[in-house]
Write a protein that holds these residues in place. Structure first.
Motif, mmCIF file in Angstrom:
data_model
loop_
_atom_site.group_PDB
_atom_site.id
_atom_site.type_symbol
_atom_site.label_atom_id
_atom_site.label_comp_id
_atom_site.label_asym_id
_atom_site.label_seq_id
_atom_site.Cartn_x
_atom_site.Cartn_y
_atom_site.Cartn_z
ATOM 1 N N CYS A 100 0.832 -1.189 0.000
ATOM 2 C CA CYS A 100 0.000 0.000 0.000
ATOM 3 C C CYS A 100 0.875 1.250 0.000
ATOM 4 O O CYS A 100 2.024 1.226 0.459
ATOM 5 C CB CYS A 100 -1.001 0.008 1.146
ATOM 6 N N ASN A 101 0.299 2.291 -0.532
ATOM 7 C CA ASN A 101 1.002 3.553 -0.745
ATOM 8 C C ASN A 101 0.101 4.698 -0.311
ATOM 9 O O ASN A 101 -1.101 4.673 -0.566
ATOM 10 C CB ASN A 101 1.360 3.680 -2.225
ATOM 11 N N ALA A 102 0.704 5.683 0.340
ATOM 12 C CA ALA A 102 -0.038 6.878 0.749
ATOM 13 C C ALA A 102 0.629 8.106 0.162
ATOM 14 O O ALA A 102 1.864 8.233 0.218
ATOM 15 C CB ALA A 102 -0.066 6.981 2.272
ATOM 16 N N VAL A 103 -0.166 8.990 -0.393
ATOM 17 C CA VAL A 103 0.328 10.274 -0.886
ATOM 18 C C VAL A 103 -0.449 11.377 -0.171
ATOM 19 O O VAL A 103 -1.673 11.435 -0.244
ATOM 20 C CB VAL A 103 0.159 10.405 -2.409
ATOM 21 N N LEU A 104 0.313 12.220 0.512
ATOM 22 C CA LEU A 104 -0.281 13.292 1.301
ATOM 23 C C LEU A 104 0.296 14.625 0.838
ATOM 24 O O LEU A 104 1.514 14.824 0.874
ATOM 25 C CB LEU A 104 0.033 13.084 2.786
ATOM 26 N N ARG A 105 -0.587 15.487 0.371
ATOM 27 C CA ARG A 105 -0.148 16.808 -0.074
ATOM 28 C C ARG A 105 -0.360 17.806 1.057
ATOM 29 O O ARG A 105 -1.473 17.948 1.554
ATOM 30 C CB ARG A 105 -0.899 17.213 -1.327
ATOM 31 N N THR A 106 0.721 18.476 1.422
ATOM 32 C CA THR A 106 0.656 19.470 2.489
ATOM 33 C C THR A 106 1.189 20.790 1.968
ATOM 34 O O THR A 106 1.713 20.865 0.849
ATOM 35 C CB THR A 106 1.484 19.026 3.709
ATOM 36 N N VAL A 107 1.096 21.811 2.784
ATOM 37 C CA VAL A 107 1.626 23.120 2.389
ATOM 38 C C VAL A 107 3.146 23.077 2.287
ATOM 39 O O VAL A 107 3.770 23.949 1.683
ATOM 40 C CB VAL A 107 1.194 24.213 3.376
#
Length: 120
Positions: A96-103
């Motif tokens: 599994c893979n997680a992509v989190l876009r933050t500032v």
């Protein structure tokens, strides 16, 4: 500490089913796009399924459409991959893979993987 821990893999006969789980911790799961990838020996990594942060939209590879379903429970910080009508060509390590876009930029996290073997 970020963790993605997959479970649910194993040996199954052709035509059988498995449900993979990926439990997340250490980051904002509910804001992350989650995906399942797989890699078979000697083959390139393949994107199997993706689900948006709210679960409102999913995308599946053509090779698994109609057989696999991706879902998530943001209350449990877990993403699932329901695999039905399994074929020998589904044999692979699933991660599994997680992509989190933050500032501050995009963060990407990976689990260690779980082996799925489809064989009679």
């Amino acid at each position: 500490q970020v963790q993605l821990v997959e479970s649910g893999g194993g040996l199954v006969q052709p035509g059988g089913s498995l449900r993979l789980s990926c439990a997340a911790s250490g980051f904002t799961f509910s804001s992350s796009v989650m995906s399942w990838y797989r890699q078979a020996p000697g083959k390139q990594r393949e994107l199997v399924a993706t689900i948006t942060s709210t679960g409102g939209s999913t995308n599946l590879a053509d090779s698994v459409k109609g057989r696999f379903t991706i879902s998530r429970d943001n209350g449990k910080n877990t993403v699932y991959l329901q695999m039905n009508s399994l074929k020998p060509e589904d044999t692979a390590v699933y991660r599994c893979n997680a992509v989190l876009r933050t500032v501050y930029g995009t963060r990407e996290y990976w689990g260690q993987g779980t082996q799925v073997t489809v064989s009679s």
